[in-house]
Write a protein that holds these residues in place. Structure first.
Motif, PDB file in Angstrom:
ATOM      1  N   ILE A 160       4.608   9.352 -10.849  1.00 31.47           N
ATOM      2  CA  ILE A 160       3.335   9.355  -9.593  1.00 31.47           C
ATOM      3  C   ILE A 160       4.261   7.306  -9.576  1.00 31.47           C
ATOM      4  O   ILE A 160       3.560   6.836 -10.465  1.00 31.47           O
ATOM      5  CB  ILE A 160       1.856   9.394  -9.838  1.00 31.47           C
ATOM      6  N   ALA A 161       4.459   7.895  -8.243  1.00 29.16           N
ATOM      7  CA  ALA A 161       5.165   5.901  -8.173  1.00 29.16           C
ATOM      8  C   ALA A 161       4.529   5.972  -6.824  1.00 29.16           C
ATOM      9  O   ALA A 161       3.473   6.573  -5.870  1.00 29.16           O
ATOM     10  CB  ALA A 161       6.521   6.306  -8.030  1.00 29.16           C
ATOM     11  N   SER A 162       4.504   4.398  -6.633  1.00 23.25           N
ATOM     12  CA  SER A 162       4.367   3.411  -4.937  1.00 23.25           C
ATOM     13  C   SER A 162       5.277   3.098  -4.608  1.00 23.25           C
ATOM     14  O   SER A 162       6.152   2.555  -5.285  1.00 23.25           O
ATOM     15  CB  SER A 162       2.604   3.543  -5.514  1.00 23.25           C
ATOM     16  N   GLU A 163       4.694   3.022  -3.479  1.00 20.28           N
ATOM     17  CA  GLU A 163       5.529   2.098  -2.592  1.00 20.28           C
ATOM     18  C   GLU A 163       5.173   0.230  -2.543  1.00 20.28           C
ATOM     19  O   GLU A 163       3.734  -0.087  -2.900  1.00 20.28           O
ATOM     20  CB  GLU A 163       5.453   1.688  -1.021  1.00 20.28           C
ATOM     21  N   SER A 164       5.792  -0.191  -3.384  1.00 22.12           N
ATOM     22  CA  SER A 164       5.565  -1.770  -3.165  1.00 22.12           C
ATOM     23  C   SER A 164       5.678  -2.404  -2.381  1.00 22.12           C
ATOM     24  O   SER A 164       7.264  -2.400  -1.432  1.00 22.12           O
ATOM     25  CB  SER A 164       6.804  -2.109  -4.209  1.00 22.12           C
ATOM     26  N   LEU A 165       5.027  -3.149  -1.524  1.00 20.36           N
ATOM     27  CA  LEU A 165       4.981  -3.892  -0.030  1.00 20.36           C
ATOM     28  C   LEU A 165       5.138  -5.318  -0.072  1.00 20.36           C
ATOM     29  O   LEU A 165       5.068  -5.502  -1.196  1.00 20.36           O
ATOM     30  CB  LEU A 165       3.496  -3.288   0.893  1.00 20.36           C
ATOM     31  N   ASP A 166       6.187  -5.750   1.032  1.00 24.02           N
ATOM     32  CA  ASP A 166       6.032  -6.829   1.017  1.00 24.02           C
ATOM     33  C   ASP A 166       4.835  -7.579   2.034  1.00 24.02           C
ATOM     34  O   ASP A 166       4.288  -6.706   2.045  1.00 24.02           O
ATOM     35  CB  ASP A 166       7.521  -7.158   1.064  1.00 24.02           C
ATOM     36  N   ALA A 167       5.566  -9.140   2.237  1.00 21.12           N
ATOM     37  CA  ALA A 167       3.888  -9.384   3.335  1.00 21.12           C
ATOM     38  C   ALA A 167       3.607  -8.900   3.690  1.00 21.12           C
ATOM     39  O   ALA A 167       3.146  -9.057   4.412  1.00 21.12           O
ATOM     40  CB  ALA A 167       3.902 -11.084   2.563  1.00 21.12           C
ATOM     41  N   ARG A 168       4.780  -8.155   4.853  1.00 16.63           N
ATOM     42  CA  ARG A 168       4.610  -7.863   6.153  1.00 16.63           C
ATOM     43  C   ARG A 168       3.763  -6.586   5.539  1.00 16.63           C
ATOM     44  O   ARG A 168       3.932  -5.441   6.445  1.00 16.63           O
ATOM     45  CB  ARG A 168       6.439  -7.704   6.831  1.00 16.63           C
ATOM     46  N   GLY A 169       3.812  -5.954   3.910  1.00 15.86           N
ATOM     47  CA  GLY A 169       3.354  -4.481   4.287  1.00 15.86           C
ATOM     48  C   GLY A 169       5.182  -4.046   4.519  1.00 15.86           C
ATOM     49  O   GLY A 169       4.698  -2.151   4.824  1.00 15.86           O
TER      50      GLY A 169
END
Length: 346
Positions: free
Chosen positions: A259-268
């Motif tokens: 199971i993975a997720s999105e890694s988001l930057d400061a702007r989402g």
């Protein structure tokens, strides 16, 4: 929360004159996120958590299993923040953030007060579950001597080291190597409305519970708790779940899940993929299942134009997982520690 187990307050007498503690709300999120960012920069040189994650924890889907306390100084500035999370039966996560700009004496006193509140809140959470005892599970960056000092003073003991690893992704990674004979990797089946097939969800939970039963600090989680916690993550996406099956017999047998997720930057914006779970049943280990699941998430990240895949691994794991990740091109970005304390509810 049971009405017989209220979350305690932190009295003004535990704080410097003019300072106050209260439960934060949505309006506090920007300042809490800034406080955490300052702490992370001071501790390891860069922020880790995103603004979306802070919002989810304080006022979003993740708030349901958490209790928070923010401490403000006489001018109204947020100087400390404590969170307890009802992670599973017998396990309460504890996070304490103290403004790194405070002098040592004030910071030490505030940390002691927040860890004291967290202990009482953790006892209340365990009491609401009808438990006689619970684990308080906290942590620190390996380079953060200040946080480690506060944990030791609060009665915690260092119990584990974790490598936070990352692998760069390039366009060439879009090609998925074929699994070994008898192994199939696929995404979860989807219902007509686009939601994941419940049988696959249940099978995923079952595989992970069995796969991690012999791992460090595993606490059994119900199916509903498991789904609710993952869905509360701002980076959660149903199309980031993969299942590995053995097809040697008459019917496919689920033996591995990633199971993975999105890694988001400061702007989402999604800039990477993060492996939340990778578990393989003991009976299927040695057949390249974990490697094939990693190949799948890496190829998916490459197809989406992301820059990396990240994960966490137990530095002392007896399964050889660290060796697998190193062989797949992962390197350690930074190191964290687990610190535990056990407390009685009575």
């Amino acid at each position: 929360m049971s009405p017989l187990q209220p979350i305690p307050d932190l009295p003004p007498s535990a704080l410097p004159a003019g300072w106050r503690a209260r439960t934060p709300g949505p309006q506090d999120v920007p300042e809490l996120h800034a406080l955490r960012a300052r702490h992370e920069v001071a501790a390891r040189g860069a922020p880790t958590a995103t603004a979306d994650a802070t919002l989810a924890e304080v006022a979003g889907d993740g708030a349901a299993t958490r209790e928070h306390l923010v401490v403000r100084d006489a001018s109204g500035a947020a100087r400390g923040w404590a969170t307890v999370t009802d992670r599973a039966a017998g396990r309460v996560l504890v996070a304490v953030v103290v403004d790194p700009d405070l002098d040592d004496a004030t910071g030490d006193a505030l940390a002691a007060a927040l860890f004291g509140w967290a202990q009482a809140a953790g006892v209340a959470l365990a009491g609401a579950r009808g438990l006689p005892r619970t684990q308080l599970d906290s942590g620190a960056f390996d380079t953060d001597a200040r946080q480690q000092r506060w944990l030791a003073a609060a009665g915690y003991a260092r119990v584990r080291t974790w490598w936070q690893m990352r692998r760069p992704v390039t366009r060439e990674d879009r090609v998925v190597p074929a699994p070994r004979p008898g192994v199939v990797v696929r995404r979860l089946a989807r219902a007509a409305d686009g939601s994941p097939d419940e049988r696959d969800l249940v099978a995923s939970h079952d595989v992970l519970e069995e796969a991690f039963a012999d791992h460090f600090n595993h606490h059994e989680e119900t199916f509903d708790e498991f789904l609710a916690r993952l869905r509360a993550d701002p980076g959660h996406r149903w199309d980031h779940w993969w299942m590995a099956e053995l097809v040697d017999g008459d019917a496919p047998v689920p033996v591995g899940v990633l199971i993975a997720s999105e890694s988001l930057d400061a702007r989402g914006h999604p800039v990477g993929s993060y492996v939340e779970y990778l578990g393989v049943l003991r009976t299927a280990r040695g057949r390249g299942v974990a490697r094939s699941l990693l190949d799948a998430v890496t190829a998916d990240a490459a197809e989406r134009g992301r820059g990396y895949v990240g994960l966490e691994v137990d530095a002392d794991s007896p399964t050889g997982a660290a060796g697998l990740y190193l062989s797949q091109g992962f390197t350690t970005s930074y190191v964290t520690q687990s610190w535990h304390r056990y407390v009685d509810v009575a």
